[in-house]
Design a protein around this motif. Sequence first.
Motif, PDB file in Angstrom:
ATOM      1  N   ALA A 200       0.824  -1.206   0.000  1.00 38.27           N
ATOM      2  CA  ALA A 200       0.000   0.000   0.000  1.00 38.27           C
ATOM      3  C   ALA A 200       0.860   1.259   0.000  1.00 38.27           C
ATOM      4  O   ALA A 200       0.592   2.214  -0.741  1.00 38.27           O
ATOM      5  N   ALA A 203       3.536   0.963  -3.442  1.00 34.16           N
ATOM      6  CA  ALA A 203       2.883   0.893  -4.746  1.00 34.16           C
ATOM      7  C   ALA A 203       1.992   2.096  -5.008  1.00 34.16           C
ATOM      8  O   ALA A 203       2.044   2.689  -6.097  1.00 34.16           O
ATOM      9  N   TYR A 204       1.180   2.470  -4.011  1.00 27.51           N
ATOM     10  CA  TYR A 204       0.170   3.489  -4.250  1.00 27.51           C
ATOM     11  C   TYR A 204       0.394   4.763  -3.441  1.00 27.51           C
ATOM     12  O   TYR A 204       0.189   5.865  -3.948  1.00 27.51           O
ATOM     13  N   GLY A 207       3.560   5.786  -5.182  1.00 26.71           N
ATOM     14  CA  GLY A 207       3.359   5.812  -6.632  1.00 26.71           C
ATOM     15  C   GLY A 207       4.256   4.916  -7.454  1.00 26.71           C
ATOM     16  O   GLY A 207       4.256   5.006  -8.686  1.00 26.71           O
ATOM     17  N   SER A 209       4.022   1.863  -8.302  1.00 25.24           N
ATOM     18  CA  SER A 209       3.349   0.924  -9.199  1.00 25.24           C
ATOM     19  C   SER A 209       3.109   1.521 -10.582  1.00 25.24           C
ATOM     20  O   SER A 209       2.895   0.787 -11.551  1.00 25.24           O
ATOM     21  N   PHE A 210       3.160   2.862 -10.689  1.00 31.68           N
ATOM     22  CA  PHE A 210       2.899   3.519 -11.966  1.00 31.68           C
ATOM     23  C   PHE A 210       4.162   3.661 -12.817  1.00 31.68           C
ATOM     24  O   PHE A 210       4.109   4.200 -13.920  1.00 31.68           O
ATOM     25  N   GLN A 214       1.583  -0.868 -13.595  1.00 31.89           N
ATOM     26  CA  GLN A 214       0.345  -0.428 -14.234  1.00 31.89           C
ATOM     27  C   GLN A 214       0.519  -0.209 -15.737  1.00 31.89           C
ATOM     28  O   GLN A 214      -0.327  -0.664 -16.531  1.00 31.89           O
ATOM     29  N   ASP A 224      -6.125  -5.572 -14.006  1.00 31.07           N
ATOM     30  CA  ASP A 224      -5.337  -5.556 -12.776  1.00 31.07           C
ATOM     31  C   ASP A 224      -5.921  -6.557 -11.775  1.00 31.07           C
ATOM     32  O   ASP A 224      -7.087  -6.442 -11.386  1.00 31.07           O
ATOM     33  N   LEU A 228      -7.694  -2.285  -9.777  1.00 30.99           N
ATOM     34  CA  LEU A 228      -7.668  -0.910 -10.249  1.00 30.99           C
ATOM     35  C   LEU A 228      -8.223  -0.840 -11.668  1.00 30.99           C
ATOM     36  O   LEU A 228      -8.065  -1.786 -12.449  1.00 30.99           O
ATOM     37  N   ALA A 232      -5.727   3.296 -15.026  1.00 28.29           N
ATOM     38  CA  ALA A 232      -4.563   3.448 -14.149  1.00 28.29           C
ATOM     39  C   ALA A 232      -3.263   3.180 -14.909  1.00 28.29           C
ATOM     40  O   ALA A 232      -2.212   3.723 -14.554  1.00 28.29           O
ATOM     41  N   VAL A 239       1.298  10.989 -12.529  1.00 26.90           N
ATOM     42  CA  VAL A 239       1.993  10.669 -11.282  1.00 26.90           C
ATOM     43  C   VAL A 239       3.395  11.266 -11.279  1.00 26.90           C
ATOM     44  O   VAL A 239       3.862  11.807 -10.269  1.00 26.90           O
TER      45      VAL A 239
END
Length: 263
Positions: A200, A203-204, A207, A209-210, A214, A224, A228, A232, A239
Amino acid sequence: MAAYRALLGAQARSQASYRASFVVDLVGNVGATVLDVVTVLVIFGVTRELGGFTFRETLVMVGLSACAFATADLLVGNIERLPRYVRTGLFDAVLVRPLGALPQLLLMDLPLRKVSRAIFGLAVLVVALGRAGIDWTPGRVALVILTPVAGVVFFGSIFVATATVSFYWTESGELANSVTYGGRDFTSYPVTVFDGWFRAVFAYGMGFSFVSYQPALALLGRADPLGLPAWAGWAAPAVALLAATLAATAWRVGVRHYRSTGS
């Protein structure tokens, strides 16, 4: 710009003046990125899937991550020297010059030897995309161009933001490395292999994970597993822009907070 070009030219000439040493540095610096790829190869030597993704799918994430991080490390990575500059007072000399402090620091010791990492990272990405069986559309072509650029901006912002901690705590090098290099390792694997608060936050919340996960889903046409929405996968530029804005703000606040070694 003429002054910055002069700084860049001086760095290039000085580092290339000893050609044999420069070539050895170029070759040696590929090692770190090569090991990232080899690690993934070793893992898939004992399993067919990792977090629900095949080797070819995971390799796309590795390529996106390696290309973005290696390029950002080349362009911005030497900001890691800031704690030493603050501790020794060299940052004072940077501030009294009629040039921007951040561009000066980036050009003072630009590690051109790391260009080999960036080239290798790009090569890994090209090979991964070629083997992934992607159904190419104009949108996906645009995405595969924008994503590495956004990744460079994102990682560069992380380098700058973590370096500003040295304005408050000069022994912050290991803390910064845990985020920058830890983030590189995190983005080299599917997010689904992580769990709980760690996923958590990295990744989010931060940021990461972007950078690769993603966008790779969007390129591969996969939903996903974590739920998501499909858009995304296209959020990497936004981001990266947010990360750059936060890093620029942190840098300006840090410079204003800085007190000379003689104060």
